[in-house]
Motif scaffolding. Structure first.
Motif, PDB file in Angstrom:
ATOM      1  N   TYR A   1      19.572  48.122  54.880  1.00  0.00           N
ATOM      2  CA  TYR A   1      19.350  48.595  56.191  1.00  0.00           C
ATOM      3  C   TYR A   1      19.433  47.438  57.155  1.00  0.00           C
ATOM      4  O   TYR A   1      18.904  47.777  58.403  1.00  0.00           O
ATOM      5  N   ARG A   2      20.136  46.414  57.037  1.00  0.00           N
ATOM      6  CA  ARG A   2      20.432  45.215  57.656  1.00  0.00           C
ATOM      7  C   ARG A   2      21.854  45.735  58.334  1.00  0.00           C
ATOM      8  O   ARG A   2      22.798  45.591  57.261  1.00  0.00           O
ATOM      9  N   HIS A   3      22.284  46.035  59.577  1.00  0.00           N
ATOM     10  CA  HIS A   3      23.314  46.376  59.910  1.00  0.00           C
ATOM     11  C   HIS A   3      24.020  45.696  61.199  1.00  0.00           C
ATOM     12  O   HIS A   3      25.003  46.093  61.908  1.00  0.00           O
ATOM     13  N   ALA A   4      23.653  44.543  61.183  1.00  0.00           N
ATOM     14  CA  ALA A   4      24.136  43.542  62.528  1.00  0.00           C
ATOM     15  C   ALA A   4      25.648  43.476  62.503  1.00  0.00           C
ATOM     16  O   ALA A   4      26.237  43.552  63.452  1.00  0.00           O
ATOM     17  N   ARG A   5      26.130  42.804  61.331  1.00  0.00           N
ATOM     18  CA  ARG A   5      27.670  42.658  61.054  1.00  0.00           C
ATOM     19  C   ARG A   5      28.375  44.046  61.365  1.00  0.00           C
ATOM     20  O   ARG A   5      29.546  44.152  61.974  1.00  0.00           O
ATOM     21  N   THR A   6      27.636  44.988  60.887  1.00  0.00           N
ATOM     22  CA  THR A   6      28.313  46.520  60.923  1.00  0.00           C
ATOM     23  C   THR A   6      28.589  46.868  62.345  1.00  0.00           C
ATOM     24  O   THR A   6      29.460  47.513  62.738  1.00  0.00           O
ATOM     25  N   TRP A   7      27.477  46.533  63.073  1.00  0.00           N
ATOM     26  CA  TRP A   7      27.512  47.060  64.661  1.00  0.00           C
ATOM     27  C   TRP A   7      28.480  46.247  65.242  1.00  0.00           C
ATOM     28  O   TRP A   7      29.179  46.621  65.985  1.00  0.00           O
ATOM     29  N   LEU A   8      28.463  44.968  64.981  1.00  0.00           N
ATOM     30  CA  LEU A   8      29.587  44.266  65.428  1.00  0.00           C
ATOM     31  C   LEU A   8      30.988  44.688  65.222  1.00  0.00           C
ATOM     32  O   LEU A   8      31.983  44.569  66.168  1.00  0.00           O
ATOM     33  N   LEU A   9      31.259  44.843  63.834  1.00  0.00           N
ATOM     34  CA  LEU A   9      32.532  45.450  63.505  1.00  0.00           C
ATOM     35  C   LEU A   9      32.792  46.716  64.154  1.00  0.00           C
ATOM     36  O   LEU A   9      34.138  46.934  64.549  1.00  0.00           O
TER      37      LEU A   9
END
Length: 97
Positions: free
Chosen positions: A38-46
């Motif tokens: 549930y950690r999506h920081a890199r996904t949002w950046l991508l």
């Protein structure tokens, strides 16, 4: 004396620590953090980069940039799936039996 449930709890604890040591350590200190899925920081950046590439491709009418933006957006969408790791390893996620 250890009961039959203690062995199972130790197995669950070991698996949790193996899968996400940061979450297990925070839980042991009484300050739980979000589990890895549930950690999506890199996904949002991508996804942000993908939309920027897609928008630039549309503005410049450049097909390769549009295609690259769509591919990156698809990759980012796939990364939002919390059970992505189980599918890669061939394990069924909960509820798909």
């Amino acid at each position: 004396m250890d009961g039959p449930d203690d062995e199972r709890l130790h197995e669950i604890e070991a698996r949790l620590h193996r899968e996400d040591p940061r979450f297990a350590q925070a839980l042991g200190h009484g300050r739980p953090c979000r589990p890895r899925e549930y950690r999506h920081a890199r996904t949002w950046l991508l996804l942000l980069v993908a939309l920027a590439v897609l928008g630039t491709g549309i503005a410049l009418a450049h097909g390769l940039l549009i295609a690259a933006g769509l591919v990156l957006a698809g990759v980012a969408g796939e990364m939002f799936d919390p059970h992505r790791g189980e599918r890669i390893r061939g394990v069924r996620p909960p509820g798909e039996y």
